[in-house]
Design an enzyme around this catalytic site. Structure first.
Site, PDB file in Angstrom:
ATOM      1  N   GLU A   1       5.450  -7.112 148.455  1.00 22.38           N
ATOM      2  CA  GLU A   1       5.973  -8.469 148.304  1.00 22.38           C
ATOM      3  C   GLU A   1       7.399  -8.448 147.771  1.00 22.38           C
ATOM      4  O   GLU A   1       7.925  -7.405 147.376  1.00 22.38           O
ATOM      5  CB  GLU A   1       5.108  -9.282 147.324  1.00 22.38           C
ATOM      6  CG  GLU A   1       4.101 -10.224 147.972  1.00 22.38           C
ATOM      7  CD  GLU A   1       4.748 -11.425 148.639  1.00 22.38           C
ATOM      8  OE1 GLU A   1       6.004 -11.495 148.698  1.00 22.38           O
ATOM      9  OE2 GLU A   1       4.012 -12.291 149.123  1.00 22.38           O
TER      10      GLU A   1
ATOM     11  N   GLU B   1      -7.243 -16.243 143.059  1.00 20.06           N
ATOM     12  CA  GLU B   1      -6.943 -16.955 144.306  1.00 20.06           C
ATOM     13  C   GLU B   1      -7.965 -18.037 144.634  1.00 20.06           C
ATOM     14  O   GLU B   1      -8.263 -18.301 145.801  1.00 20.06           O
ATOM     15  CB  GLU B   1      -6.816 -15.963 145.478  1.00 20.06           C
ATOM     16  CG  GLU B   1      -5.753 -14.900 145.241  1.00 20.06           C
ATOM     17  CD  GLU B   1      -5.610 -13.930 146.401  1.00 20.06           C
ATOM     18  OE1 GLU B   1      -6.224 -14.182 147.463  1.00 20.06           O
ATOM     19  OE2 GLU B   1      -4.902 -12.920 146.244  1.00 20.06           O
TER      20      GLU B   1
ATOM     21  N   ASN C   1       4.066 -19.945 146.859  1.00 25.95           N
ATOM     22  CA  ASN C   1       4.933 -18.986 147.539  1.00 25.95           C
ATOM     23  C   ASN C   1       6.265 -19.648 147.844  1.00 25.95           C
ATOM     24  O   ASN C   1       6.488 -20.814 147.545  1.00 25.95           O
ATOM     25  CB  ASN C   1       4.272 -18.426 148.795  1.00 25.95           C
ATOM     26  CG  ASN C   1       3.691 -17.049 148.578  1.00 25.95           C
ATOM     27  OD1 ASN C   1       4.401 -16.128 148.167  1.00 25.95           O
ATOM     28  ND2 ASN C   1       2.390 -16.890 148.797  1.00 25.95           N
TER      29      ASN C   1
ATOM     30  N   ASN D   1       4.318 -15.318 140.827  1.00 31.03           N
ATOM     31  CA  ASN D   1       4.277 -14.939 142.238  1.00 31.03           C
ATOM     32  C   ASN D   1       5.435 -15.554 143.005  1.00 31.03           C
ATOM     33  O   ASN D   1       5.461 -16.761 143.195  1.00 31.03           O
ATOM     34  CB  ASN D   1       2.954 -15.415 142.860  1.00 31.03           C
ATOM     35  CG  ASN D   1       2.738 -14.863 144.252  1.00 31.03           C
ATOM     36  OD1 ASN D   1       2.708 -13.649 144.440  1.00 31.03           O
ATOM     37  ND2 ASN D   1       2.566 -15.741 145.231  1.00 31.03           N
TER      38      ASN D   1
ATOM     39  N   ASP E   1       3.202 -17.283 153.830  1.00 32.34           N
ATOM     40  CA  ASP E   1       3.437 -16.519 152.603  1.00 32.34           C
ATOM     41  C   ASP E   1       4.881 -16.754 152.169  1.00 32.34           C
ATOM     42  O   ASP E   1       5.339 -17.880 152.113  1.00 32.34           O
ATOM     43  CB  ASP E   1       3.117 -15.046 152.859  1.00 32.34           C
ATOM     44  CG  ASP E   1       2.695 -14.302 151.606  1.00 32.34           C
ATOM     45  OD1 ASP E   1       3.456 -14.331 150.620  1.00 32.34           O
ATOM     46  OD2 ASP E   1       1.615 -13.690 151.602  1.00 32.34           O
TER      47      ASP E   1
END
Length: 292
Positions: A18, A122, A149, A103, A198
């Protein structure tokens, strides 16, 4: 029209690759393996990959104007010194939500940092978006959601995008010079077999690139929300893209092996690797994080 064939830039088999970001000063790409608790540095000239162990699950790392990297971990914001390869805790973000972690993040043209939190399991809608401006952290934008995201800022600095991955939707909001936001409004929603939106970024023309977890590729949308390009990758879980190189014409893409069955993993030997391909439209320079 020629089909774009992404190439493997670095083999590492990350569990959850990521957060790629180009460091123009050092000429390298930083990215993370969240579940592997690793911060990676890729040098495209030499093709070498160096890694540092993070003191927890690390969602992102952004080059800052103090020579260090500002990093978002489960325990909060940390500094990373590239010379000593050490992490130093700076401050908590959600001390009352130990099941959350940070995140994804980006900077705007003024160096403000925009980032999100999420439920590490999640499932719970406990994630929020934040703005870090002159040392002050404020909750902003849509929410709560399970997995935040993005965010991503337009090249003109006047628009910001926020992604709700589980809800399969992306919002947009006006971004004013003082860092305040207009009301979030829908930009994109997905219901088919595209996968889950994402990480996202913008190119020099204001188009929005989105990686799709479970979607086998990345999609580019114009500012009106029309899909104008799809790049297929040989792996299912495509997480985020970043423009790199001196001309910002190479798109680097992180991927993930997380969630794949043994059979799927065998069929996708490059799952979790870092990919690259040539972009039709270049990126735009990103500001260093400024937190003083």
């Amino acid at each position: 029209m020629a089909v774009i064939e992404p190439r493997v830039a670095a083999r590492l088999g990350a569990t959850l690759g990521e957060g790629p970001v180009w460091d123009a000063q050092r000429g390298c790409m930083w990215f993370v393996d969240i579940k592997g608790k690793k911060l990676h540095r890729f040098d495209p000239v030499s093709g070498t990959l160096a890694s540092a162990d993070a003191p927890g699950e690390i969602g992102w790392a952004l080059p800052a104007d103090n020579g260090r990297l500002l990093c978002g971990l489960q325990a909060g914001l940390h500094w990373f010194d590239p010379d000593t390869r050490t992490f130093t805790f700076w401050r908590s973000v959600e001390p009352t939500l130990p099941g959350n972690r940070l995140n994804d993040a980006c900077t705007d043209r003024q160096g403000r940092v925009w980032f999100g939190s999420m439920d590490n399991a999640e499932t719970a809608e406990s994630g929020h978006f934040y703005r870090l401006d002159a040392g002050q952290i404020d909750r902003v934008g849509p929410g709560p959601v399970s997995i935040t995201n993005g965010p991503a800022v337009s090249p003109a600095g006047d628009r910001i995008y926020f992604t709700d991955t589980i809800g399969r939707r992306i919002w947009q909001a006006a971004l004013h010079d003082d860092g305040s936001l207009g009301d979030p409004r829908p930009f994109l929603s997905f219901t088919g077999d595209e996968g889950y939106p994402d990480g996202s970024i913008t190119d020099a023309e204001g188009n929005v690139w989105v990686g799709f977890f479970g979607g086998h590729g990345a999609r580019r949308f114009d500012p009106a929300g029309r899909e104008i390009e799809f790049v297929r990758l040989p792996v299912a879980n495509v997480t985020k893209l970043a423009f790199g190189g001196e001309d910002l014409r190479t798109l680097y893409t992180t991927t993930a092996a997380k969630g794949l069955s043994a059979e799927e993993r065998a069929a996708q030997p490059h799952a979790g690797d870092l990919f690259a391909f040539d972009a039709k439209v270049p990126g735009h320079p990103l500001a260093l994080a400024h937190v003083a």
